[in-house]
Design a protein around this motif. Sequence first.
Motif, PDB file in Angstrom:
ATOM      1  N   HIS A  92       1.050  -1.743  -0.108  1.00 57.99           N
ATOM      2  CA  HIS A  92       0.103   0.078  -0.150  1.00 57.99           C
ATOM      3  C   HIS A  92       1.037   0.944  -0.085  1.00 57.99           C
ATOM      4  O   HIS A  92       1.396   1.591   0.778  1.00 57.99           O
ATOM      5  N   THR A  93       0.233   2.327  -0.878  1.00 56.14           N
ATOM      6  CA  THR A  93       1.083   3.036  -0.602  1.00 56.14           C
ATOM      7  C   THR A  93       0.285   4.503  -0.443  1.00 56.14           C
ATOM      8  O   THR A  93      -0.933   4.653  -0.983  1.00 56.14           O
ATOM      9  N   ASP A  94       0.752   5.268   0.987  1.00 57.09           N
ATOM     10  CA  ASP A  94      -0.142   6.443   1.271  1.00 57.09           C
ATOM     11  C   ASP A  94       1.046   7.461  -0.150  1.00 57.09           C
ATOM     12  O   ASP A  94       1.601   8.480  -0.012  1.00 57.09           O
ATOM     13  N   ILE A  95      -0.063   8.264  -0.904  1.00 55.05           N
ATOM     14  CA  ILE A  95       0.090   9.290  -2.235  1.00 55.05           C
ATOM     15  C   ILE A  95       0.176  10.592  -1.539  1.00 55.05           C
ATOM     16  O   ILE A  95      -0.911  10.948  -0.503  1.00 55.05           O
ATOM     17  N   ASP A  96       1.177  11.194  -1.404  1.00 51.25           N
ATOM     18  CA  ASP A  96       1.636  12.499  -0.618  1.00 51.25           C
ATOM     19  C   ASP A  96       1.739  13.378  -1.610  1.00 51.25           C
ATOM     20  O   ASP A  96       1.203  14.787  -1.274  1.00 51.25           O
ATOM     21  N   THR A  97       1.893  13.063  -2.895  1.00 58.55           N
ATOM     22  CA  THR A  97       1.838  14.190  -3.931  1.00 58.55           C
ATOM     23  C   THR A  97       2.130  13.856  -5.158  1.00 58.55           C
ATOM     24  O   THR A  97       1.736  12.410  -5.775  1.00 58.55           O
ATOM     25  N   ALA A  98       1.758  14.697  -5.667  1.00 59.23           N
ATOM     26  CA  ALA A  98       1.335  13.920  -7.249  1.00 59.23           C
ATOM     27  C   ALA A  98       2.169  14.592  -7.927  1.00 59.23           C
ATOM     28  O   ALA A  98       2.619  15.832  -8.192  1.00 59.23           O
ATOM     29  N   LEU A  99       2.375  14.270  -8.952  1.00 65.04           N
ATOM     30  CA  LEU A  99       3.556  14.914  -9.492  1.00 65.04           C
ATOM     31  C   LEU A  99       3.027  15.845 -11.161  1.00 65.04           C
ATOM     32  O   LEU A  99       4.177  16.594 -11.526  1.00 65.04           O
ATOM     33  N   GLU A 100       2.015  15.660 -11.106  1.00 70.34           N
ATOM     34  CA  GLU A 100       1.954  16.403 -12.308  1.00 70.34           C
ATOM     35  C   GLU A 100       0.562  17.035 -11.898  1.00 70.34           C
ATOM     36  O   GLU A 100      -0.673  16.424 -11.153  1.00 70.34           O
ATOM     37  N   PRO A 101      -0.419  18.169 -12.419  1.00 67.59           N
ATOM     38  CA  PRO A 101      -2.003  18.322 -11.728  1.00 67.59           C
ATOM     39  C   PRO A 101      -2.693  17.545 -12.349  1.00 67.59           C
ATOM     40  O   PRO A 101      -3.835  17.409 -11.708  1.00 67.59           O
ATOM     41  N   ARG A 102      -2.674  16.918 -13.531  1.00 64.83           N
ATOM     42  CA  ARG A 102      -4.293  15.518 -14.360  1.00 64.83           C
ATOM     43  C   ARG A 102      -3.700  14.322 -13.163  1.00 64.83           C
ATOM     44  O   ARG A 102      -4.460  13.862 -13.090  1.00 64.83           O
ATOM     45  N   SER A 103      -2.356  14.512 -12.346  1.00 64.86           N
ATOM     46  CA  SER A 103      -2.718  13.150 -11.084  1.00 64.86           C
ATOM     47  C   SER A 103      -3.016  13.700  -9.592  1.00 64.86           C
ATOM     48  O   SER A 103      -2.950  12.438  -9.058  1.00 64.86           O
ATOM     49  N   GLU A 104      -3.416  14.214  -9.978  1.00 62.80           N
ATOM     50  CA  GLU A 104      -3.956  15.471  -8.059  1.00 62.80           C
ATOM     51  C   GLU A 104      -5.103  14.400  -8.077  1.00 62.80           C
ATOM     52  O   GLU A 104      -5.699  14.606  -8.670  1.00 62.80           O
ATOM     53  N   GLY A 105      -5.463  14.608  -6.554  1.00 63.31           N
ATOM     54  CA  GLY A 105      -6.976  13.244  -6.433  1.00 63.31           C
ATOM     55  C   GLY A 105      -7.045  12.323  -5.851  1.00 63.31           C
ATOM     56  O   GLY A 105      -8.398  12.289  -5.491  1.00 63.31           O
ATOM     57  N   TRP A 106      -5.997  12.297  -5.627  1.00 68.08           N
ATOM     58  CA  TRP A 106      -6.017  10.691  -5.439  1.00 68.08           C
ATOM     59  C   TRP A 106      -5.262  10.710  -3.856  1.00 68.08           C
ATOM     60  O   TRP A 106      -4.548  11.091  -3.574  1.00 68.08           O
ATOM     61  N   ASP A 107      -5.549   9.237  -2.835  1.00 71.49           N
ATOM     62  CA  ASP A 107      -4.615   9.241  -1.638  1.00 71.49           C
ATOM     63  C   ASP A 107      -3.991   7.586  -1.255  1.00 71.49           C
ATOM     64  O   ASP A 107      -3.240   8.334  -1.003  1.00 71.49           O
ATOM     65  N   GLY A 108      -4.773   6.706  -2.281  1.00 68.19           N
ATOM     66  CA  GLY A 108      -3.792   6.472  -2.005  1.00 68.19           C
ATOM     67  C   GLY A 108      -3.275   4.359  -2.523  1.00 68.19           C
ATOM     68  O   GLY A 108      -4.464   4.879  -3.897  1.00 68.19           O
ATOM     69  N   VAL A 109      -2.599   4.043  -3.274  1.00 71.60           N
ATOM     70  CA  VAL A 109      -2.012   2.964  -3.767  1.00 71.60           C
ATOM     71  C   VAL A 109      -2.424   1.162  -3.547  1.00 71.60           C
ATOM     72  O   VAL A 109      -1.609   1.397  -2.485  1.00 71.60           O
ATOM     73  N   SER A 110      -3.053   0.691  -3.860  1.00 71.46           N
ATOM     74  CA  SER A 110      -2.823  -1.264  -3.000  1.00 71.46           C
ATOM     75  C   SER A 110      -2.621  -1.922  -4.279  1.00 71.46           C
ATOM     76  O   SER A 110      -3.345  -1.819  -5.011  1.00 71.46           O
ATOM     77  N   VAL A 111      -1.822  -3.039  -4.086  1.00 76.29           N
ATOM     78  CA  VAL A 111      -1.371  -4.032  -4.951  1.00 76.29           C
ATOM     79  C   VAL A 111      -1.371  -4.985  -4.129  1.00 76.29           C
ATOM     80  O   VAL A 111      -0.696  -5.505  -3.557  1.00 76.29           O
ATOM     81  N   LEU A 112      -2.230  -5.831  -4.561  1.00 74.04           N
ATOM     82  CA  LEU A 112      -2.619  -7.193  -4.166  1.00 74.04           C
ATOM     83  C   LEU A 112      -2.338  -8.156  -4.900  1.00 74.04           C
ATOM     84  O   LEU A 112      -2.790  -8.134  -6.278  1.00 74.04           O
ATOM     85  N   SER A 113      -1.405  -9.203  -4.255  1.00 73.21           N
ATOM     86  CA  SER A 113      -0.834 -10.098  -4.843  1.00 73.21           C
ATOM     87  C   SER A 113      -1.188 -11.399  -5.203  1.00 73.21           C
ATOM     88  O   SER A 113      -1.415 -11.745  -4.054  1.00 73.21           O
ATOM     89  N   PHE A 114      -1.452 -12.390  -6.455  1.00 72.90           N
ATOM     90  CA  PHE A 114      -2.452 -13.203  -6.238  1.00 72.90           C
ATOM     91  C   PHE A 114      -1.301 -14.779  -7.297  1.00 72.90           C
ATOM     92  O   PHE A 114      -0.427 -13.698  -8.133  1.00 72.90           O
TER      93      PHE A 114
END
Length: 106
Positions: free
Chosen positions: A42-64
């Motif tokens: 899980h990644t806690d998003i603290d900064t967007a690289l560019e304006p079009r990537s703003e507005g997200w809080d986190g990413v989860s990668v669940l692996s099987f």
Amino acid sequence: MYNLVLLAARPPEWTHERFIAWWRGEHAELTRHLPGLRSWRHTDIDTALEPRSEGWDGVSVLSFDSAEDLRKALRSPEWAAAVTQVGDMRGRRIAVMGGEMAMYGG
């Protein structure tokens, strides 16, 4: 590995900190029991690289191990419980699935 990748934004009335605490705490307690789950990052998003990537809080990668293992997990009571817990939270998400390939192992 075959992954379920979720990009999520908090409900409008929640703070970023509250959302991450819920995701890594209360929600994780249900999700980590998915059958066949091999790893979960899980990644806690603290900064967007560019304006079009703003507005997200986190990413989860669940692996099987395989696509079929992920499909079984999505049909499980554990998945149903996690979905029920999210309920009508009103956050946003993007959910995608696919095979993983290591591109660099530095």
